[in-house]
Design a protein around this motif. Sequence first.
Motif, PDB file in Angstrom:
ATOM      1  N   ASP A   1       0.844  -1.197   0.000  1.00 56.34           N
ATOM      2  CA  ASP A   1       0.000   0.000   0.000  1.00 56.34           C
ATOM      3  C   ASP A   1       0.882   1.251   0.000  1.00 56.34           C
ATOM      4  N   LEU A   2       1.511   1.520  -1.135  1.00 56.69           N
ATOM      5  CA  LEU A   2       2.412   2.663  -1.250  1.00 56.69           C
ATOM      6  C   LEU A   2       1.705   4.003  -1.050  1.00 56.69           C
TER       7      LEU A   2
ATOM      8  N   PRO B   1       7.756  -5.316  -6.167  1.00 54.13           N
ATOM      9  CA  PRO B   1       6.561  -5.833  -6.864  1.00 54.13           C
ATOM     10  C   PRO B   1       5.614  -4.739  -7.370  1.00 54.13           C
ATOM     11  N   GLN B   2       5.684  -3.544  -6.773  1.00 60.61           N
ATOM     12  CA  GLN B   2       4.802  -2.450  -7.190  1.00 60.61           C
ATOM     13  C   GLN B   2       5.366  -1.661  -8.368  1.00 60.61           C
ATOM     14  N   ALA B   3       6.641  -1.897  -8.684  1.00 64.12           N
ATOM     15  CA  ALA B   3       7.298  -1.137  -9.753  1.00 64.12           C
ATOM     16  C   ALA B   3       6.922  -1.701 -11.113  1.00 64.12           C
ATOM     17  N   THR B   4       6.371  -0.837 -11.941  1.00 65.11           N
ATOM     18  CA  THR B   4       6.035  -1.220 -13.311  1.00 65.11           C
ATOM     19  C   THR B   4       6.628  -0.174 -14.246  1.00 65.11           C
ATOM     20  N   PRO B   5       7.034  -0.604 -15.446  1.00 64.25           N
ATOM     21  CA  PRO B   5       7.629   0.361 -16.375  1.00 64.25           C
ATOM     22  C   PRO B   5       6.709   1.565 -16.565  1.00 64.25           C
ATOM     23  N   PRO B   6       7.240   2.722 -16.628  1.00 62.82           N
ATOM     24  CA  PRO B   6       8.654   3.055 -16.778  1.00 62.82           C
ATOM     25  C   PRO B   6       9.395   3.212 -15.459  1.00 62.82           C
TER      26      PRO B   6
ATOM     27  N   LEU C   1      10.537   4.616  -7.795  1.00 65.26           N
ATOM     28  CA  LEU C   1       9.391   4.761  -6.894  1.00 65.26           C
ATOM     29  C   LEU C   1       9.808   5.303  -5.536  1.00 65.26           C
ATOM     30  N   LEU C   2      10.918   4.817  -4.996  1.00 67.15           N
ATOM     31  CA  LEU C   2      11.395   5.336  -3.709  1.00 67.15           C
ATOM     32  C   LEU C   2      11.661   6.836  -3.787  1.00 67.15           C
ATOM     33  N   VAL C   3      12.367   7.250  -4.815  1.00 64.62           N
ATOM     34  CA  VAL C   3      12.690   8.670  -4.970  1.00 64.62           C
ATOM     35  C   VAL C   3      11.413   9.491  -5.095  1.00 64.62           C
ATOM     36  N   ILE C   4      10.489   9.035  -5.918  1.00 64.53           N
ATOM     37  CA  ILE C   4       9.236   9.757  -6.130  1.00 64.53           C
ATOM     38  C   ILE C   4       8.410   9.821  -4.847  1.00 64.53           C
ATOM     39  N   ILE C   5       8.313   8.711  -4.133  1.00 67.60           N
ATOM     40  CA  ILE C   5       7.524   8.679  -2.895  1.00 67.60           C
ATOM     41  C   ILE C   5       8.111   9.626  -1.861  1.00 67.60           C
ATOM     42  N   TYR C   6       9.436   9.561  -1.673  1.00 74.65           N
ATOM     43  CA  TYR C   6      10.057  10.484  -0.712  1.00 74.65           C
ATOM     44  C   TYR C   6       9.877  11.938  -1.150  1.00 74.65           C
ATOM     45  N   ALA C   7      10.044  12.208  -2.435  1.00 69.68           N
ATOM     46  CA  ALA C   7       9.893  13.585  -2.924  1.00 69.68           C
ATOM     47  C   ALA C   7       8.481  14.101  -2.690  1.00 69.68           C
ATOM     48  N   ILE C   8       7.492  13.276  -2.962  1.00 73.70           N
ATOM     49  CA  ILE C   8       6.105  13.701  -2.760  1.00 73.70           C
ATOM     50  C   ILE C   8       5.813  13.901  -1.280  1.00 73.70           C
ATOM     51  N   ALA C   9       6.270  12.980  -0.441  1.00 73.65           N
ATOM     52  CA  ALA C   9       6.015  13.082   0.998  1.00 73.65           C
ATOM     53  C   ALA C   9       6.660  14.328   1.598  1.00 73.65           C
TER      54      ALA C   9
ATOM     55  N   SER D   1      -5.912  18.362   2.851  1.00 78.89           N
ATOM     56  CA  SER D   1      -5.990  18.333   1.381  1.00 78.89           C
ATOM     57  C   SER D   1      -4.618  18.082   0.761  1.00 78.89           C
ATOM     58  N   ARG D   2      -3.575  18.597   1.381  1.00 82.12           N
ATOM     59  CA  ARG D   2      -2.220  18.342   0.880  1.00 82.12           C
ATOM     60  C   ARG D   2      -1.843  16.874   1.064  1.00 82.12           C
ATOM     61  N   ARG D   3      -2.182  16.327   2.201  1.00 87.10           N
ATOM     62  CA  ARG D   3      -1.916  14.906   2.460  1.00 87.10           C
ATOM     63  C   ARG D   3      -2.682  14.052   1.451  1.00 87.10           C
ATOM     64  N   ALA D   4      -3.939  14.393   1.211  1.00 85.76           N
ATOM     65  CA  ALA D   4      -4.753  13.652   0.240  1.00 85.76           C
ATOM     66  C   ALA D   4      -4.153  13.756  -1.162  1.00 85.76           C
ATOM     67  N   ALA D   5      -3.615  14.914  -1.509  1.00 89.77           N
ATOM     68  CA  ALA D   5      -2.989  15.081  -2.821  1.00 89.77           C
ATOM     69  C   ALA D   5      -1.756  14.183  -2.949  1.00 89.77           C
ATOM     70  N   ALA D   6      -0.975  14.068  -1.897  1.00 91.40           N
ATOM     71  CA  ALA D   6       0.202  13.191  -1.918  1.00 91.40           C
ATOM     72  C   ALA D   6      -0.215  11.737  -2.120  1.00 91.40           C
ATOM     73  N   ILE D   7      -1.231  11.314  -1.404  1.00 92.53           N
ATOM     74  CA  ILE D   7      -1.728   9.938  -1.516  1.00 92.53           C
ATOM     75  C   ILE D   7      -2.271   9.685  -2.918  1.00 92.53           C
ATOM     76  N   ALA D   8      -3.060  10.629  -3.438  1.00 92.05           N
ATOM     77  CA  ALA D   8      -3.633  10.469  -4.775  1.00 92.05           C
ATOM     78  C   ALA D   8      -2.541  10.416  -5.839  1.00 92.05           C
ATOM     79  N   ALA D   9      -1.504  11.228  -5.686  1.00 95.05           N
ATOM     80  CA  ALA D   9      -0.412  11.231  -6.667  1.00 95.05           C
ATOM     81  C   ALA D   9       0.276   9.885  -6.719  1.00 95.05           C
ATOM     82  N   VAL D  10       0.569   9.304  -5.570  1.00 98.71           N
ATOM     83  CA  VAL D  10       1.236   8.000  -5.545  1.00 98.71           C
ATOM     84  C   VAL D  10       0.286   6.920  -6.053  1.00 98.71           C
ATOM     85  N   ALA D  11      -0.973   7.018  -5.717  1.00100.81           N
ATOM     86  CA  ALA D  11      -1.949   6.032  -6.229  1.00100.81           C
ATOM     87  C   ALA D  11      -1.979   6.049  -7.752  1.00100.81           C
ATOM     88  N   ARG D  12      -1.927   7.231  -8.323  1.00100.32           N
ATOM     89  CA  ARG D  12      -1.942   7.339  -9.792  1.00100.32           C
ATOM     90  C   ARG D  12      -0.670   6.768 -10.412  1.00100.32           C
ATOM     91  N   ILE D  13       0.424   6.922  -9.712  1.00 96.27           N
ATOM     92  CA  ILE D  13       1.700   6.412 -10.232  1.00 96.27           C
ATOM     93  C   ILE D  13       1.727   4.887 -10.191  1.00 96.27           C
TER      94      ILE D  13
END
Length: 184
Positions: free
Chosen positions: A77-78, A126-131, A137-145, A166-178
């Motif tokens: 659950d990233l 297992p959650q990493a899919t191309p590209p 994913l680690l870099v993106i998750i830390y950057a968003i958080a 709302s900012r926290r929700a935006a971070a969660i939504a961004a990672v969900a979309r990724i």
Amino acid sequence: MAQRDAEATRAKILAAAREEFAAHGQAGGRIDRIAREADSNVRMIYAYFGNKSGLFDAALSDAITRMAEAVPPIPTDLPRWVGELYDFHRDHPEVLRICLWAQLERPEAASEPLAAYAAKAAAIHPQATPPFSAVDLLVIIYAIAQAWQTAPIGLLSADTGATDASRRAAAIAAVARIVTPGTA
């Protein structure tokens, strides 16, 4: 004569050092302020940590370890993990600040051991899919958080309707979309 508790003294020094170095960096951090805040003395700091660089490195390592223990990866659950990282950085801004100072002043001391990152990447692989690779994913998750802690104040002020929720929700939504393309 009262017996000194070496571990308690060391812990108080590290806590004071995390705060001091987060606020002022290594160059601006003052050992005398750390000693005063820790209810200790400069001599004890040098006895425990050797020198100012040793104390900075120990405070940095302690901060990173605390974060890693408090918010381990949630491979299944990233989006939830990014929310927990967001909360941690909001509640403990000194951890991110000392890491940023380390990047500026002591980049050789600024990272977790490669093994720690490799373990995190393996956990989320297992959650990493191309590209995206697991490291991507680690870099993106830390950057968003961390984004709201490092964004310019003026930029954050421009969004007058934003709230912490709302900012926290935006971070969660961004990672969900990724991790799940096509999600809203």
